[in-house]
Motif scaffolding. Structure first.
Motif, short mmCIF file in Angstrom:
data_model
loop_
_atom_site.label_atom_id
_atom_site.label_comp_id
_atom_site.label_asym_id
_atom_site.label_seq_id
_atom_site.Cartn_x
_atom_site.Cartn_y
_atom_site.Cartn_z
N LEU A 17 -24.86 -39.10 -27.99
CA LEU A 17 -25.14 -37.79 -28.57
C LEU A 17 -24.22 -37.48 -29.75
O LEU A 17 -24.67 -36.95 -30.76
N VAL A 64 -30.38 -36.44 -23.96
CA VAL A 64 -31.00 -35.41 -24.77
C VAL A 64 -29.96 -34.37 -25.17
O VAL A 64 -29.90 -33.94 -26.32
N GLY A 83 -26.20 -31.97 -28.76
CA GLY A 83 -27.51 -32.59 -28.59
C GLY A 83 -28.00 -33.16 -29.90
O GLY A 83 -27.33 -33.08 -30.93
N THR A 84 -29.18 -33.72 -29.85
CA THR A 84 -29.80 -34.31 -31.03
C THR A 84 -30.97 -33.44 -31.48
O THR A 84 -31.53 -32.67 -30.69
N GLU A 86 -33.91 -34.60 -32.22
CA GLU A 86 -35.08 -35.11 -31.49
C GLU A 86 -35.13 -34.55 -30.08
O GLU A 86 -36.19 -34.16 -29.59
N GLY A 87 -33.99 -34.53 -29.42
CA GLY A 87 -33.93 -34.01 -28.06
C GLY A 87 -34.33 -32.55 -27.99
O GLY A 87 -35.13 -32.16 -27.13
N TRP A 88 -33.80 -31.74 -28.88
CA TRP A 88 -34.14 -30.32 -28.91
C TRP A 88 -35.60 -30.13 -29.27
O TRP A 88 -36.28 -29.28 -28.70
N HIS A 91 -37.60 -31.33 -26.06
CA HIS A 91 -37.25 -30.87 -24.71
C HIS A 91 -36.55 -29.52 -24.68
O HIS A 91 -35.82 -29.22 -23.74
#
Length: 162
Positions: A17, A64, A83-84, A86-88, A91
């Motif tokens: 992360l 994530v 976080g990233t 993409e993760g946010w 998700h």
């Protein structure tokens, strides 16, 4: 989605992360540390070494978001999270539900009466999330609080006095 806590949070998850951290989180890290260039290795060491409860959310075994709390003084804990993009993006709903639940559980502990968060001034979308989704209230703007002289904003959730 998998949520793991404390002893199960791996340095590898935090490293993943920290190397892919959101730009606004990097900007905040630079403001708070006073560094002129983001150093993921420094961030990894700092976050892995935080004493206190930690969590990581995994999607298909990929981190994530990770976060946790560190004790400021007895009864007062400060939250942290990374976080990233993409993760946010993929998700955000799960991140919000898990983060809210963990904050609720933390504040429900008998020896905890205050949770707090700091944010670099200008992170309005993040601040809206703190207030609307996590139940924090804005307490103050701290003028020139950051190491680089930028302002920070303090948010808190408190337990009602007995």
């Amino acid at each position: 989605m998998t949520v793991t806590t404390s002893a199960q949070v791996l340095v590898e998850d935090i490293a993943y992360l920290a190397r892919r951290m959101r730009p606004d989180e990097i900007e905040q890290d630079l403001a708070m540390t006073g560094l002129t260039e983001y150093d993921p290795e420094q961030a990894i060491i700092k976050m892995a070494a935080v004493h206190g409860p930690k969590f990581v959310i995994l999607a298909d075994n990929v981190p994530v978001v990770a976060g946790g709390f560190w004790q400021v003084r007895p009864g007062v804990w400060e939250g942290w999270q990374l976080g990233t993009m993409e993760g946010w993006g993929a998700h955000w709903r799960t991140i919000t539900k898990v983060t809210r639940r963990l904050n609720d559980q933390m504040l429900a502990q008998p020896d905890v009466h205050r949770l707090q968060l700091y944010g670099l001034a200008g992170r309005d979308k993040t601040f809206e999330w703190y207030e609307r989704s996590l139940g924090y209230r804005r307490e103050a703007t701290l003028s020139r609080y950051c190491a680089n002289g930028a302002d920070a904003v303090l948010f808190a959730r408190t337990k009602e006095a007995a």
